[in-house]
Design a protein around this motif. Sequence first.
Motif, PDB file in Angstrom:
ATOM      1  N   ASP A   1      -8.515  -8.899  11.709  1.00 29.47           N
ATOM      2  CA  ASP A   1      -8.571  -9.996  10.760  1.00 29.47           C
ATOM      3  C   ASP A   1      -8.744 -11.300  11.533  1.00 29.47           C
ATOM      4  OD1 ASP A   1      -8.652 -11.162   8.337  1.00 29.47           O
ATOM      5  OD2 ASP A   1      -6.513 -10.970   7.882  1.00 29.47           O
TER       6      ASP A   1
ATOM      7  N   ASN B   1      -9.394  -1.842  -0.572  1.00 27.11           N
ATOM      8  CA  ASN B   1     -10.703  -2.476  -0.534  1.00 27.11           C
ATOM      9  C   ASN B   1     -11.648  -1.796   0.452  1.00 27.11           C
ATOM     10  OD1 ASN B   1     -12.604  -4.429  -1.249  1.00 27.11           O
ATOM     11  ND2 ASN B   1     -11.994  -5.791   0.403  1.00 27.11           N
ATOM     12  N   THR B   2     -11.072  -1.207   1.501  1.00 24.37           N
ATOM     13  CA  THR B   2     -11.886  -0.580   2.542  1.00 24.37           C
ATOM     14  C   THR B   2     -12.251   0.858   2.210  1.00 24.37           C
ATOM     15  OG1 THR B   2     -10.771  -1.968   4.181  1.00 24.37           O
ATOM     16  CG2 THR B   2     -11.997  -0.075   5.006  1.00 24.37           C
TER      17      THR B   2
ATOM     18  N   SER C   1      -5.796  -4.025   1.654  1.00 23.54           N
ATOM     19  CA  SER C   1      -6.989  -3.901   2.492  1.00 23.54           C
ATOM     20  C   SER C   1      -7.476  -2.459   2.549  1.00 23.54           C
ATOM     21  CB  SER C   1      -6.692  -4.409   3.901  1.00 23.54           C
ATOM     22  OG  SER C   1      -6.355  -5.779   3.899  1.00 23.54           O
TER      23      SER C   1
ATOM     24  N   HIS D   1      -2.482  -5.010  12.251  1.00 22.55           N
ATOM     25  CA  HIS D   1      -3.399  -4.627  11.182  1.00 22.55           C
ATOM     26  C   HIS D   1      -4.187  -3.416  11.657  1.00 22.55           C
ATOM     27  CE1 HIS D   1      -5.429  -5.190   7.426  1.00 22.55           C
ATOM     28  NE2 HIS D   1      -5.011  -6.450   7.288  1.00 22.55           N
TER      29      HIS D   1
ATOM     30  N   ASN E   1      -0.511  -6.789   2.128  1.00 16.85           N
ATOM     31  CA  ASN E   1      -1.905  -7.116   2.422  1.00 16.85           C
ATOM     32  C   ASN E   1      -2.629  -5.946   3.069  1.00 16.85           C
ATOM     33  OD1 ASN E   1      -1.768  -9.662   1.376  1.00 16.85           O
ATOM     34  ND2 ASN E   1      -1.624 -10.714   3.327  1.00 16.85           N
ATOM     35  N   LYS E   2      -1.948  -5.228   3.954  1.00 10.94           N
ATOM     36  CA  LYS E   2      -2.580  -4.088   4.612  1.00 10.94           C
ATOM     37  C   LYS E   2      -2.860  -2.973   3.611  1.00 10.94           C
ATOM     38  CE  LYS E   2       0.271  -3.600   8.194  1.00 10.94           C
ATOM     39  NZ  LYS E   2       0.766  -3.059   9.488  1.00 10.94           N
TER      40      LYS E   2
ATOM     41  N   MET F   1      -5.347 -10.996  -1.688  1.00  8.08           N
ATOM     42  CA  MET F   1      -5.058 -11.190  -0.267  1.00  8.08           C
ATOM     43  C   MET F   1      -5.179 -12.641   0.168  1.00  8.08           C
ATOM     44  SD  MET F   1      -6.672  -7.930   1.754  1.00  8.08           S
ATOM     45  CE  MET F   1      -8.325  -8.183   1.113  1.00  8.08           C
TER      46      MET F   1
END
Length: 314
Positions: free
Chosen positions: A173, A271-272, A268, A169, A264-265, A251
Amino acid sequence: MTNGTTITEFILLGFPDTQGLQIPLFLVIFCSYILTLAGNGLKIAIVWAEPRLQIPMCFFLCTLSFLEIWFPTTVIPKLSETFVVARTAICIPCCLLPLFPGNRRVIFIVMSFDHYLAICKPLRYPTTMTSNLCLQLALSSWVVGFTIVFCQMLLLIQLPFCGDNVINHFYCDVGPILKAACTDTSILELLGLLATVLVIPGSLLFTAISYICILSTILQIPSATGQQKIFSTCASHLTAVSLLYGAVLFMYLRPTAHSSLKINKVVSVLNTILTPLLNPFIYTIKNEEVKAALRKAMACPKTHHPEENMRHIK
């Protein structure tokens, strides 16, 4: 306890399948980060500089903007490093630091409550949403968010790590961290699941109930223009909530969450990076006061004729 070498740092893989695209991706993420800092920082400065914007909702927006600066700052530098460095190492305490900005969801609950009072209880709003209550709600969001995450971090940092220290990742996480522990982590996994179930669906349920009441109040307004005007004040918040919870629910609450690590990455990253980048623009587009203050701040001062300057001096 199992035998093994004690781990003092983790290795972040980032996106190992992006060979040949490291430099373009680094530039895109770096520019996005700069825009995030500029957008959220400018929003905070405008709110505090313009007296008309010193209202409860703008105060909560400043709190959100601060979080939108902090969270990317704890994640993006290491993410950028994975594109330019072959081996991106991170110490265990630094690895757990990005867990802290978990109170973004709590501040969204506070903002939903503010919208509910302003629209459903307009006569009571000025006497209810006082400066003291605003400060108490903002501090409560920080205390609740930090308490949940700090307890989790306190338990994680005491674990002995002697397993595989490679995390597939771009940030640490909780799942891979628990896998690297050389002791039984079933209790921690259960507590993490309980916290996820309570915080994510619970905050989403509170927000949904608030907006059901808001929608019911809007539908009782006889004028279509009045309905549209009031609903437009909530559109920005609904858009931001949809971006945040859409990514989080995708997620953590879908059945194939553990089998689609690449997806998922990517989520992410959205979202980040994407959410903190878009939030200043989302809340500015529908807010006429913020747009007026922004135009006022960016307007160039008028150039006076020399005679006018002399007259002002006299």
